[in-house]
Scaffold this active site. Structure first.
Site, short mmCIF file in Angstrom:
data_model
loop_
_atom_site.label_atom_id
_atom_site.label_comp_id
_atom_site.label_asym_id
_atom_site.label_seq_id
_atom_site.Cartn_x
_atom_site.Cartn_y
_atom_site.Cartn_z
N LYS A 131 0.73 -1.21 0.00
CA LYS A 131 0.15 -0.04 -0.16
C LYS A 131 0.81 1.46 0.15
O LYS A 131 0.36 2.50 -0.37
CB LYS A 131 -0.92 -0.06 1.12
CG LYS A 131 -1.85 -1.15 0.95
CD LYS A 131 -3.02 -1.01 1.50
CE LYS A 131 -4.18 -2.21 1.06
NZ LYS A 131 -3.79 -3.64 1.49
C1 LIG Z 1 -4.53 -4.53 0.88
C2 LIG Z 1 -3.73 -5.97 0.73
C3 LIG Z 1 -4.08 -6.79 -0.05
C4 LIG Z 1 -5.34 -6.80 -0.96
O1 LIG Z 1 -5.43 -5.59 -1.92
P1 LIG Z 1 -6.50 -5.06 -2.47
O2 LIG Z 1 -6.26 -4.15 -3.28
O3 LIG Z 1 -7.63 -4.68 -1.23
O4 LIG Z 1 -7.04 -6.22 -3.22
C5 LIG Z 1 -3.15 -7.92 -0.32
N1 LIG Z 1 -1.93 -8.22 0.34
C6 LIG Z 1 -1.85 -7.17 1.48
C7 LIG Z 1 -0.59 -7.31 2.21
C8 LIG Z 1 -2.46 -6.16 1.57
O5 LIG Z 1 -2.26 -5.29 2.40
#
Ligand SMILES: *Cc1c(COP(=O)(O)O)cnc(C)c1O
Length: 495
Positions: A114
């Site tokens: 993120k």
């Molecule tokens: C947020 C997240 C996901 C999922 O991503 P999306 O965009 O919500 O599908 C997968 N793995 C990790 C470690 C995340 O933080």
């Protein structure tokens, strides 16, 4: 480039990208989408191959954020993806054997993917306030299943004219994630636990966003609400970049030829990251299949199998908590791309009233052309972590393992490489990773970090090692009712 809500049947509300980044969610409850998807060809991709990640980001973003100057985007990208922030590169690609290519998206300050969006989005927002003549301060409200919260806190910490409030489910995040958030520095940040699951937190935050009385009250005090969740276009656009960048890196290293197709596998929760991959494909990146990987909460696998999205089901807490989600908000954007605003509006109305909807056969066929849905339960996820380590001495976190499990299942020995998004450092989930390797794990998160390091001969990422001496600043827990969430947020905003 104008932006419209996914529920705007008459395309009445044209907005610029600065406006949609500022606003987050549309007034009608829909999500913002560009009026068209820009296209790129092989020459364009070739041109990006010799560029740095920062340059690639500024280039690709300029196709969508046309109201920002190239200089502004270059400035934002340089600050966001600087080498001292992303140790070892912003989005390096690692080869595992013949088929799987791992796109490591967790080299940023919070060790999860993120950061890729949340390091740049605050800079885009801060520019957006000036661009739109905004006089008020922004209040960012975040519902998090773990990683978003910390990444948003890091991204917005001490950004001027912005306050940020993060809510997380008490029993849905790891100890390490809790500590990361609760120890966040900065005068403009607030963190609060809720007694509920992620969907409760997300529902509460969405209700606050759509409450007119709250908006009026804030306006009178010189504030407005904005979101950092993956429903914000400012989160999605930067995610398109790394799929294109990974393709360039594979071409550059001679692993694939320019024009050769790849598959992309993405461990999915809110459908944001994989939707970014879909946009890259729609733009013209040579992607054949998008593999949507889910954990035991396999609502998307079922949707991609049957055409029915049905959230009336049990919710599981798994070792990949950032994917423990029953409402994948960004799926709405895909529905809009495939079926248009009118149908999307009807699906979302059905989802809200009955908890489910079914897409028409032609809509389903179009989705199936692009997506394959696969999932791993807890046992399979653990097996993947162990087998990848045994085979390649490469250690992955449980989310990434869900993705690699699906990538391996999807691979049918036709030589098409599967680029798999690796979304978190294994050190974010050391307890489950150690257990998956068949070793004893301590209840103490820091002992787990040390043990994982010893077992795998890899280094603990600095931001996590530093937590050991971090001071816990936030200890509050509230009930899951929207009123309680808002009361807590309001106390912070007006304090
Ligand atoms: C947020 C997240 C996901 C999922 O991503 P999306 O965009 O919500 O599908 C997968 N793995 C990790 C470690 C995340 O933080």
């Amino acid at each position: 480039m104008n932006y419209y809500s996914t529920r705007d049947t008459e395309r009445k509300t044209a907005k610029t990208s600065a406006e949609v980044i500022k606003q987050g969610i549309a007034d009608d409850g829909g999500l913002f989408m560009p009026e068209s998807i820009p296209s790129i060809d092989l020459d364009y991709i070739k041109g990006l191959c010799d560029k740095t990640y920062i340059e690639r980001a500024a280039e690709v973003l300029s196709l969508y954020l046309t109201d920002y100057t190239k200089e502004e985007l270059a400035k934002a990208a340089s600050a966001a993806y600087a080498e001292d922030k992303f140790i070892g590169g912003a989005a390096p690609v690692v080869a595992l054997g013949e088929s799987v290519r791992v796109l490591e998206l967790w080299h940023g300050p919070t060790c999860a993917f993120k950061d890729m969006a949340l390091q740049i989005m605050p800079r885009l927002l801060s520019m957006a306030l000036d661009k739109t003549g905004e006089k008020r301060q922004a209040v960012i409200l975040v519902a998090t299943s773990g990683d978003t919260g910390k990444a948003a806190l890091e991204g917005y910490c001490d950004v001027e004219r912005v306050k940020i409030c993060v809510f997380y489910p008490n029993d849905g995040v790891s100890d390490m994630q809790k500590l990361q958030m609760a120890s966040q520095k900065g005068d403009n940040v607030y963190v609060c636990a809720i007694n509920g699951n992620f969907d409760d937190a997300q529902t509460g935050v969405k209700k606050i966003f759509s409450d007119k009385a709250i908006a009026d009250e804030l306006d009178a005090k010189g504030y407005f609400l904005s979101s950092a969740n993956s429903i914000n276009w400012g989160r999605l656009a930067p995610q398109i970049v790394y799929y294109i960048s990974a393709y360039c890196d594979l071409v550059k290293s001679g692993d694939i030829k320019l024009g050769e197709e790849i598959d992309v596998a993405v461990p999915t929760g809110n459908f944001g990251n994989i939707f970014a991959a879909y946009l890259a494909k729609r733009m013209g990146l040579p992607v054949r299949k998008l593999v949507c990987a889910s954990n035991k909460n396999n609502i998307l696998t079922d949707f991609l199998e049957t055409g029915t999205y049905d959230r009336n089901r049990e919710f599981y807490t798994t070792m990949s908590p950032s994917m423990d989600i029953l409402i994948s908000s960004n799926l709405e954007r895909l529905l809009y791309c495939v079926a248009g605003a009118e149908k999307t509006r009807a699906y979302m109305a059905a989802l809200s009233s009955d908890g489910k909807y079914t897409v028409e056969p032609e809509v389903f066929a179009e989705i199936k052309k692009n997506f394959t849905g696969l999932y791993s339960d807890e046992e399979k996820t653990a097996r993947t972590i162990k087998s990848i380590f045994d085979k390649y001495s490469y250690i992955v976190d449980p989310h990434t393992a869900v993705g690699i499990g699906a990538a391996l299942d999807a691979y049918n020995n036709d030589g098409v490489k599967v680029v798999t998004a690796s979304t978190a450092s294994p050190y974010k989930f050391p307890y489950d990773v150690i257990k998956s390797l068949g070793e004893e794990a301590s209840d103490n998160a820091f002992e787990c970090l040390d043990k994982l390091s010893a077992l795998t001969s890899t280094e603990i990422p600095a931001p996590l090692a530093r937590l050991k001496s971090a001071e816990v600043r936030f200890k509050e827990t509230v009930g899951k009712d929207t009123a309680e969430l808002w009361a807590a947020a309001e106390r912070f905003i007006t304090k």
